[in-house]
Design a protein around this motif. Structure first.
Motif, PDB file in Angstrom:
ATOM      1  N   GLY A  20       0.808  -1.214   0.000  1.00  0.00           N
ATOM      2  CA  GLY A  20       0.000   0.000   0.000  1.00  0.00           C
ATOM      3  C   GLY A  20       0.837   1.259   0.000  1.00  0.00           C
ATOM      4  O   GLY A  20       0.521   2.235  -0.695  1.00  0.00           O
ATOM      5  N   CYS A  21       1.922   1.266   0.771  1.00  0.00           N
ATOM      6  CA  CYS A  21       2.811   2.436   0.809  1.00  0.00           C
ATOM      7  C   CYS A  21       3.459   2.672  -0.545  1.00  0.00           C
ATOM      8  O   CYS A  21       3.573   3.820  -1.010  1.00  0.00           O
ATOM      9  CB  CYS A  21       3.879   2.254   1.882  1.00  0.00           C
ATOM     10  SG  CYS A  21       3.258   2.307   3.574  1.00  0.00           S
ATOM     11  N   ALA A  22       3.900   1.596  -1.192  1.00  0.00           N
ATOM     12  CA  ALA A  22       4.518   1.728  -2.513  1.00  0.00           C
ATOM     13  C   ALA A  22       3.511   2.199  -3.550  1.00  0.00           C
ATOM     14  O   ALA A  22       3.821   3.037  -4.407  1.00  0.00           O
ATOM     15  CB  ALA A  22       5.138   0.394  -2.933  1.00  0.00           C
ATOM     16  N   VAL A  23       2.290   1.678  -3.474  1.00  0.00           N
ATOM     17  CA  VAL A  23       1.247   2.081  -4.424  1.00  0.00           C
ATOM     18  C   VAL A  23       0.895   3.552  -4.226  1.00  0.00           C
ATOM     19  O   VAL A  23       0.705   4.303  -5.199  1.00  0.00           O
ATOM     20  CB  VAL A  23       0.008   1.174  -4.260  1.00  0.00           C
ATOM     21  CG1 VAL A  23      -1.168   1.721  -5.058  1.00  0.00           C
ATOM     22  CG2 VAL A  23       0.333  -0.241  -4.705  1.00  0.00           C
ATOM     23  N   ALA A  24       0.816   3.994  -2.971  1.00  0.00           N
ATOM     24  CA  ALA A  24       0.521   5.407  -2.704  1.00  0.00           C
ATOM     25  C   ALA A  24       1.577   6.305  -3.330  1.00  0.00           C
ATOM     26  O   ALA A  24       1.269   7.332  -3.949  1.00  0.00           O
ATOM     27  CB  ALA A  24       0.452   5.642  -1.199  1.00  0.00           C
ATOM     28  N   ARG A  25       2.835   5.948  -3.171  1.00  0.00           N
ATOM     29  CA  ARG A  25       3.923   6.749  -3.753  1.00  0.00           C
ATOM     30  C   ARG A  25       3.807   6.806  -5.276  1.00  0.00           C
ATOM     31  O   ARG A  25       3.923   7.882  -5.875  1.00  0.00           O
ATOM     32  CB  ARG A  25       5.272   6.134  -3.351  1.00  0.00           C
ATOM     33  CG  ARG A  25       6.470   6.753  -4.077  1.00  0.00           C
ATOM     34  CD  ARG A  25       7.769   6.076  -3.660  1.00  0.00           C
ATOM     35  NE  ARG A  25       8.890   6.545  -4.465  1.00  0.00           N
ATOM     36  CZ  ARG A  25       9.275   6.002  -5.605  1.00  0.00           C
ATOM     37  NH1 ARG A  25       8.615   4.940  -6.090  1.00  0.00           N
ATOM     38  NH2 ARG A  25      10.299   6.488  -6.282  1.00  0.00           N
ATOM     39  N   ARG A  26       3.582   5.664  -5.907  1.00  0.00           N
ATOM     40  CA  ARG A  26       3.559   5.634  -7.373  1.00  0.00           C
ATOM     41  C   ARG A  26       2.386   6.429  -7.914  1.00  0.00           C
ATOM     42  O   ARG A  26       2.532   7.176  -8.903  1.00  0.00           O
ATOM     43  CB  ARG A  26       3.507   4.178  -7.837  1.00  0.00           C
ATOM     44  CG  ARG A  26       3.427   3.963  -9.352  1.00  0.00           C
ATOM     45  CD  ARG A  26       4.444   4.735 -10.138  1.00  0.00           C
ATOM     46  NE  ARG A  26       5.830   4.488  -9.712  1.00  0.00           N
ATOM     47  CZ  ARG A  26       6.859   5.182 -10.144  1.00  0.00           C
ATOM     48  NH1 ARG A  26       6.673   6.200 -10.992  1.00  0.00           N
ATOM     49  NH2 ARG A  26       8.073   4.902  -9.725  1.00  0.00           N
ATOM     50  N   PHE A  27       1.196   6.327  -7.296  1.00  0.00           N
ATOM     51  CA  PHE A  27       0.063   7.115  -7.775  1.00  0.00           C
ATOM     52  C   PHE A  27       0.292   8.608  -7.530  1.00  0.00           C
ATOM     53  O   PHE A  27      -0.075   9.440  -8.366  1.00  0.00           O
ATOM     54  CB  PHE A  27      -1.236   6.662  -7.109  1.00  0.00           C
ATOM     55  CG  PHE A  27      -1.946   5.569  -7.843  1.00  0.00           C
ATOM     56  CD1 PHE A  27      -2.658   5.840  -9.010  1.00  0.00           C
ATOM     57  CD2 PHE A  27      -1.896   4.264  -7.393  1.00  0.00           C
ATOM     58  CE1 PHE A  27      -3.308   4.838  -9.706  1.00  0.00           C
ATOM     59  CE2 PHE A  27      -2.548   3.244  -8.076  1.00  0.00           C
ATOM     60  CZ  PHE A  27      -3.249   3.525  -9.236  1.00  0.00           C
ATOM     61  N   ALA A  28       0.895   8.952  -6.395  1.00  0.00           N
ATOM     62  CA  ALA A  28       1.190  10.371  -6.139  1.00  0.00           C
ATOM     63  C   ALA A  28       2.197  10.905  -7.151  1.00  0.00           C
ATOM     64  O   ALA A  28       2.077  12.049  -7.616  1.00  0.00           O
ATOM     65  CB  ALA A  28       1.715  10.538  -4.715  1.00  0.00           C
ATOM     66  N   LEU A  29       3.188  10.090  -7.498  1.00  0.00           N
ATOM     67  CA  LEU A  29       4.156  10.504  -8.522  1.00  0.00           C
ATOM     68  C   LEU A  29       3.486  10.675  -9.886  1.00  0.00           C
ATOM     69  O   LEU A  29       3.939  11.481 -10.708  1.00  0.00           O
ATOM     70  CB  LEU A  29       5.281   9.476  -8.636  1.00  0.00           C
ATOM     71  CG  LEU A  29       6.303   9.450  -7.490  1.00  0.00           C
ATOM     72  CD1 LEU A  29       7.200   8.223  -7.607  1.00  0.00           C
ATOM     73  CD2 LEU A  29       7.155  10.724  -7.501  1.00  0.00           C
ATOM     74  N   ALA A  30       2.413   9.928 -10.115  1.00  0.00           N
ATOM     75  CA  ALA A  30       1.680  10.057 -11.381  1.00  0.00           C
ATOM     76  C   ALA A  30       0.762  11.261 -11.394  1.00  0.00           C
ATOM     77  O   ALA A  30       0.203  11.610 -12.441  1.00  0.00           O
ATOM     78  CB  ALA A  30       0.862   8.782 -11.638  1.00  0.00           C
ATOM     79  N   GLY A  31       0.562  11.889 -10.221  1.00  0.00           N
ATOM     80  CA  GLY A  31      -0.261  13.087 -10.154  1.00  0.00           C
ATOM     81  C   GLY A  31      -1.631  12.897  -9.548  1.00  0.00           C
ATOM     82  O   GLY A  31      -2.452  13.823  -9.561  1.00  0.00           O
ATOM     83  N   ALA A  32      -1.894  11.708  -8.997  1.00  0.00           N
ATOM     84  CA  ALA A  32      -3.207  11.450  -8.406  1.00  0.00           C
ATOM     85  C   ALA A  32      -3.325  12.072  -7.021  1.00  0.00           C
ATOM     86  O   ALA A  32      -2.341  12.194  -6.290  1.00  0.00           O
ATOM     87  CB  ALA A  32      -3.452   9.942  -8.320  1.00  0.00           C
ATOM     88  N   LYS A  33      -4.545  12.452  -6.669  1.00  0.00           N
ATOM     89  CA  LYS A  33      -4.845  12.852  -5.295  1.00  0.00           C
ATOM     90  C   LYS A  33      -5.195  11.576  -4.543  1.00  0.00           C
ATOM     91  O   LYS A  33      -6.194  10.916  -4.840  1.00  0.00           O
ATOM     92  CB  LYS A  33      -5.996  13.850  -5.253  1.00  0.00           C
ATOM     93  CG  LYS A  33      -6.276  14.387  -3.842  1.00  0.00           C
ATOM     94  CD  LYS A  33      -7.305  15.486  -3.865  1.00  0.00           C
ATOM     95  CE  LYS A  33      -7.554  16.025  -2.456  1.00  0.00           C
ATOM     96  NZ  LYS A  33      -6.356  16.555  -1.813  1.00  0.00           N
TER      97      LYS A  33
END
Length: 465
Positions: A20-33
């Motif tokens: 979950g932590c890794a997924v949060a980082r990757r989506f945030a890097l993609a620009g997601a809220k």
């Protein structure tokens, strides 16, 4: 459905384990809220809190499997970011050891599989060659496979770094927030114990509760979690000189087997066991199993017989009724499930995050990456780099077993993701994780932490100072 919905998120991630932590980082890097929803008082409070901390190559993963692809992708990204983020890497290498003729014959097949998996640097060794590399191995050794790319890391600082960078990019973390139900009407309306959440998409990374969360969201689960308990013994730091490499067994169809492994913190661990159970919460340690682990470790590396035990612990892996990862995307419901992620989850986490973002692209949402990515550097807790106690003005050493300073303890409470409970404090600082297991430092820790933890540490009269 409760109408107190004030924020609309692009993605809600359920579960703040390593995946979950890794997924949060990757989506945030993609620009997601992004919002991360964790039912525990701290991150890594489920399966991720107990593992062998090996950064795998994927040499023994099923050929052509998604697991192999994601382990290799996750490892590659970890190697590309660890220096700039201050994430640990102790380059030990590993030996897959055969202790009888049948296992010796299996090594050739394992080597062939590893090469087909794209891991070229594998070498078959006779017993003498293996003992030249690791003299402490038992004389009963028959042969070994050298796997130079298998390494060890700090298994807790890495996911803490991932979520810290996600928060720096605008993500939000909700703790003590269990998902109770969800409805989809073009967007997800989630009911949690921390209140309602509205999100365009969801990613279920709930680990041991992955199938239950799918069911609560009205998504028919296509797998069933069957918790697998693993018990470990941790030996004193004096053991480290006898175990310079990871000692891997020849794996079976059901388990990777018992490992004798150095840790990034200077200890040696032996384990895990592989025990099926129904309970998803409790992972007990049992004397008989621990004695068997010690006996096995001492049989493989005889010098370990003279080394004392520092600690014993047990963890649960979110195994399912099938061996492979259980990943499912439902574009019509804008939902992704990352389930059945077992012993390779730490290595594959960053690869799983890449895969989740790729699956999310089929939902049709256009994301715009941020113009700048904030730097995040994690403090070092490993023995192979300078520690805080070696620097001036650290404020005093609180935990003498692990040489944890007051400055480190205060810094973690001032960080973007302060510990929510004592386990979280231990994982962030190693305070109380040494030989005395907190006997000498817990009173001091109680005085320093006060009421900043969900359950304050008990303090005896006279210890307030």
């Amino acid at each position: 459905m409760d109408q107190r919905l004030v924020t609309v998120f692009d993605v809600a991630i359920i579960g703040a384990g390593v995946v979950g932590c890794a997924v949060a980082r990757r989506f945030a890097l993609a620009g997601a809220k992004v919002v991360i929803i964790e039912k525990g008082t701290d991150i890594l409070s489920g399966a991720s809190k107990a593992n062998s901390a090996i950064l795998h190559t994927g040499f023994d993963a099923p050929q052509g499997s998604l697991e192999l692809e994601l382990v290799k992708a996750g490892r590659a990204e970890y190697l590309s970011i660890h220096s700039q983020m201050g994430l640990s890497l102790v380059e030990t290498g590993a030996l897959v050891c055969a202790w009888n003729a049948e296992e010796g014959q299996s090594l050739e097949h394992i080597a062939e599989q590893g090469r087909r998996n794209g891991i070229a640097e594998l070498g078959l060794l006779i017993a003498r060659q293996a003992r030249d590399i690791m003299p402490g191995l038992s004389d009963h050794l028959v042969a070994a496979l050298d796997v130079p790319g298998e390494h060890i890391i700090d298994p807790w600082s890495a996911p803490l770094g991932y979520i810290t960078q996600a928060l720096a990019l605008g993500a939000e973390l909700l703790r003590n927030a269990e998902v109770l139900s969800g409805e989809f009407d073009g967007a997800w309306h989630l009911e949690t114990t921390a209140g309602p959440i509205l999100a365009a998409s969801i990613v279920n990374a709930a680990g041991l509760y992955g199938d239950i969360v799918d069911a609560r969201l009205g998504l028919v689960p296509d797998f069933t979690i069957k918790p697998r308990k693993g018990q470990f013994v941790v030996l004193d730091k004096a053991a480290r000189r006898h175990v310079p490499r990871i000692v891997l067994p020849v794996p079976t169809e059901t388990t990777k087997g018992i490992v004798v492994c150095p840790t990034a913190f200077g200890n040696v661990l032996i384990g895990p066991t592989a025990e099926e159970q129904d309970d998803r919460e409790r992972a007990t340690v049992e004397t008989e199993a621990l004695e068997a682990l010690l006996a096995r470790g001492r049989a493989l590396v005889p010098a370990l017989a003279s080394i004392s035990v520092t600690a014993a612990y047990a963890g649960l892996r979110p195994a399912s009724e099938k061996k492979h990862y259980r990943i499912c995307a439902r574009p019509d419901r804008r939902a992704i499930t990352l389930g059945g992620v077992r012993s390779t989850g730490l290595s594959a986490a960053l690869g799983l995050a890449q895969h989740a973002v790729s699956l999310h692209e089929s939902f049709g949402t256009q994301l715009a990456p941020p113009a700048a990515v904030p730097d995040v550097t994690m403090p070092n807790l490993t023995e192979n780099c300078e520690r805080d106690w070696q620097r001036a003005d650290h404020g005093e050493i609180i935990c003498h077993c692990e040489l944890v300073t007051r400055r480190e303890i205060e810094a973690t409470f001032a960080s973007p993701v302060p510990p929510g409970d004592f386990g979280g404090l231990r994982r962030r600082t190693r305070a109380g994780m040494g030989r005395c297991q907190g006997f000498y430092c817990n009173a001091r820790l109680a005085a320093i932490t006060g009421d900043r933890l969900a359950v304050p540490l008990a303090v005896s009269p006279g210890d307030h100072r």
